[in-house]
Scaffold this motif. Sequence first.
Motif, short mmCIF file in Angstrom:
data_model
loop_
_atom_site.label_atom_id
_atom_site.label_comp_id
_atom_site.label_asym_id
_atom_site.label_seq_id
_atom_site.Cartn_x
_atom_site.Cartn_y
_atom_site.Cartn_z
N LEU A 152 0.83 -1.20 0.00
CA LEU A 152 0.00 0.00 0.00
C LEU A 152 0.87 1.25 0.00
CD1 LEU A 152 -2.81 1.31 0.21
CD2 LEU A 152 -2.64 1.11 2.70
N PHE A 153 1.96 1.22 0.75
CA PHE A 153 2.87 2.37 0.79
C PHE A 153 3.57 2.56 -0.55
CE2 PHE A 153 2.38 1.12 5.22
CZ PHE A 153 2.15 2.34 5.85
N ARG A 154 3.90 1.45 -1.22
CA ARG A 154 4.53 1.55 -2.53
C ARG A 154 3.56 2.14 -3.55
NH1 ARG A 154 6.27 -3.76 -0.94
NH2 ARG A 154 8.50 -3.76 -0.36
N ILE A 155 2.30 1.77 -3.45
CA ILE A 155 1.29 2.31 -4.37
C ILE A 155 1.15 3.82 -4.18
CG2 ILE A 155 -1.17 2.30 -4.92
CD1 ILE A 155 -1.15 -0.71 -4.24
N VAL A 156 1.12 4.24 -2.93
CA VAL A 156 1.03 5.67 -2.64
C VAL A 156 2.27 6.40 -3.16
CG1 VAL A 156 0.94 7.41 -0.80
CG2 VAL A 156 -0.49 5.35 -0.64
N ALA A 157 3.44 5.81 -2.92
CA ALA A 157 4.68 6.41 -3.41
C ALA A 157 4.67 6.46 -4.94
CB ALA A 157 5.88 5.61 -2.91
N GLY A 158 4.12 5.40 -5.56
CA GLY A 158 4.02 5.37 -7.02
C GLY A 158 3.13 6.47 -7.55
N TYR A 159 2.06 6.75 -6.82
CA TYR A 159 1.15 7.82 -7.25
C TYR A 159 1.88 9.16 -7.29
CZ TYR A 159 -2.33 11.50 -6.87
OH TYR A 159 -3.05 12.66 -7.07
N PHE A 160 2.60 9.49 -6.22
CA PHE A 160 3.27 10.80 -6.17
C PHE A 160 4.43 10.87 -7.16
CE2 PHE A 160 1.07 10.95 -2.05
CZ PHE A 160 0.47 12.19 -2.15
N ALA A 161 5.11 9.75 -7.37
CA ALA A 161 6.19 9.73 -8.36
C ALA A 161 5.62 9.94 -9.76
CB ALA A 161 6.95 8.40 -8.29
N ALA A 162 4.52 9.24 -10.07
CA ALA A 162 3.89 9.38 -11.38
C ALA A 162 3.34 10.79 -11.57
CB ALA A 162 2.76 8.36 -11.53
N ARG A 163 2.81 11.35 -10.51
CA ARG A 163 2.27 12.71 -10.59
C ARG A 163 3.36 13.73 -10.94
NH1 ARG A 163 -2.42 15.25 -8.05
NH2 ARG A 163 -2.05 17.48 -7.83
N ARG A 164 4.53 13.56 -10.31
CA ARG A 164 5.65 14.47 -10.60
C ARG A 164 6.08 14.32 -12.06
NH1 ARG A 164 7.24 12.81 -5.38
NH2 ARG A 164 8.59 11.18 -6.26
N ILE A 165 6.16 13.09 -12.54
CA ILE A 165 6.59 12.84 -13.91
C ILE A 165 5.59 13.43 -14.90
CG2 ILE A 165 6.98 11.02 -15.63
CD1 ILE A 165 7.88 9.25 -13.18
N LEU A 166 4.32 13.18 -14.68
CA LEU A 166 3.29 13.65 -15.60
C LEU A 166 3.17 15.18 -15.58
CD1 LEU A 166 0.57 10.94 -14.87
CD2 LEU A 166 1.83 11.25 -17.02
N LYS A 167 3.35 15.76 -14.41
CA LYS A 167 3.29 17.22 -14.30
C LYS A 167 4.44 17.86 -15.07
CE LYS A 167 2.26 20.71 -10.78
NZ LYS A 167 2.14 20.96 -9.33
N LYS A 168 5.59 17.17 -15.09
CA LYS A 168 6.74 17.66 -15.84
C LYS A 168 6.55 17.47 -17.33
CE LYS A 168 11.65 16.63 -16.58
NZ LYS A 168 12.78 15.74 -16.18
N LEU A 169 6.06 16.29 -17.75
CA LEU A 169 5.91 15.97 -19.16
C LEU A 169 4.75 16.70 -19.82
CD1 LEU A 169 6.49 12.10 -19.10
CD2 LEU A 169 8.10 13.84 -19.88
N LYS A 170 3.65 16.86 -19.08
CA LYS A 170 2.41 17.44 -19.62
C LYS A 170 1.98 16.74 -20.92
CE LYS A 170 3.30 22.07 -17.70
NZ LYS A 170 4.57 21.71 -17.01
N PRO A 171 1.86 15.42 -20.92
CA PRO A 171 1.55 14.70 -22.16
C PRO A 171 0.15 14.98 -22.66
CG PRO A 171 1.34 13.22 -20.29
CD PRO A 171 1.92 14.51 -19.75
N ALA A 172 -0.05 14.79 -23.96
CA ALA A 172 -1.37 14.98 -24.56
C ALA A 172 -2.37 13.99 -23.99
CB ALA A 172 -1.29 14.83 -26.08
N PHE A 173 -1.89 12.79 -23.65
CA PHE A 173 -2.74 11.79 -23.01
C PHE A 173 -1.85 10.71 -22.40
CE2 PHE A 173 -2.36 10.51 -27.47
CZ PHE A 173 -1.91 9.20 -27.36
N LEU A 174 -2.45 9.89 -21.56
CA LEU A 174 -1.79 8.73 -20.98
C LEU A 174 -2.52 7.48 -21.46
CD1 LEU A 174 0.23 7.43 -18.85
CD2 LEU A 174 -1.69 7.53 -17.25
N PHE A 175 -1.77 6.55 -22.05
CA PHE A 175 -2.35 5.28 -22.48
C PHE A 175 -1.84 4.18 -21.56
CE2 PHE A 175 -2.20 1.25 -24.81
CZ PHE A 175 -3.52 1.15 -25.23
#
Length: 394
Positions: free
Chosen positions: A100-123
């Motif tokens: 559960l802690f890894r999932i939460v950590a994964g969420y914040f890591a993914a959020r940082r990456i996506l906020k940086k990339l600003k992709p047109a979409f996520l598949f």
Amino acid sequence: MQNSTIINIMKLNKNVIAFTGGGTAGHIYPGLAVADELKALAHKENKEITINWIGCSKGMDRQIVEKAIGSDGKRTAENFYGIPSGKLRRYISWQNFTDLFRIVAGYFAARRILKKLKPAFLFSKGGFVSVPPCLAAKHLGIPVYTHECDFTLGLANRLNFKSAKTMFVSYEETKNRLPLAEQNRVVVTGNPVRPVIYKANPQAGKDFLGIEKNNTKPVLLVLGGSSGAKQINNLVYQNLEWLCQRYIVVHQTGLLNADDKTELELKQKYAGSYLPYQFIYEQMPDVISAADVILSRAGANSIWEAAVMYKPMVLVPLCGSGTRGDQVDNAKFFQEKNAASILVGDQATSENLCNELTKMLEEKTRNEYALNIKNMVGEERPALKIAQLLYQEL
């Protein structure tokens, strides 16, 4: 309120695309197929796009993604981002708490990456690693698309569907099982297969395997998934002498269930007739093309890659308490179409395996299976269909 503000002010980059999925090769290769088709579509319009993959920071995800070469001869994904990942289990385990802690950590890591990339979409192609990025993308206002390859939704895609603008599925039956109110967000596309699969060269596969041109024995390719399958491996070992008398056995033992010493001893004992590999990477399309018969689990990715090459299959689906039965559903679908023979549960015995593979020694039988498979899969390329729908976001 914070998420709403982000949605309003974050401008998405139409030249950047993010993909997610992993944990097994079956949650990566279909996504790479879609990415490859997207790049081909963009190239036709002289548009440059960058593919970014968000996968598990541990395991084989990075290696598979970074080794993947597209139809243009270049890497399919330019960048790989690893995030912490926890497994979503259907049973009680103390690891559910720690993960559960890894999932939460994964969420914040993914959020940082996506906020940086600003992709047109996520598949998303599913797998436990995909859930945090899909949720993070939803919170950032990034459109989410996901694909389910099996008859029934896996736990990850049940969660991802809540974040998704659209979910693609392989079968009409999958869509029909969902609530009517949700079916307007579901598109039936089939299962995406990498473009390189359609261009596979059987002679290149035989050259890689070192099979001599004067060989007269059919080639049996044994696949148990990227991690391997103890059940299938044991069936092969128990019947190896019988198999090697009749076939050239190309055996992908898997990265987790491999035994270097045993493989070397058997390879030497059955020189030229037993060819073990822990995992076959970019050469796999050519190797599948070189095979006459395939013995495999019934993961959607493996069987569809074989199906588009019209390869006769003997399927031993994973079943039991540790699975939701998706492989059994996949296998039975192929069986109902007379496109494969299957050995489920207690049926997966040495006697039954040898009986099915004896039938496959007849070229006429193999040709009948091949024709049925060809009629089943048709001419449409699912990865291209998905890519065309996604391209509308760019």
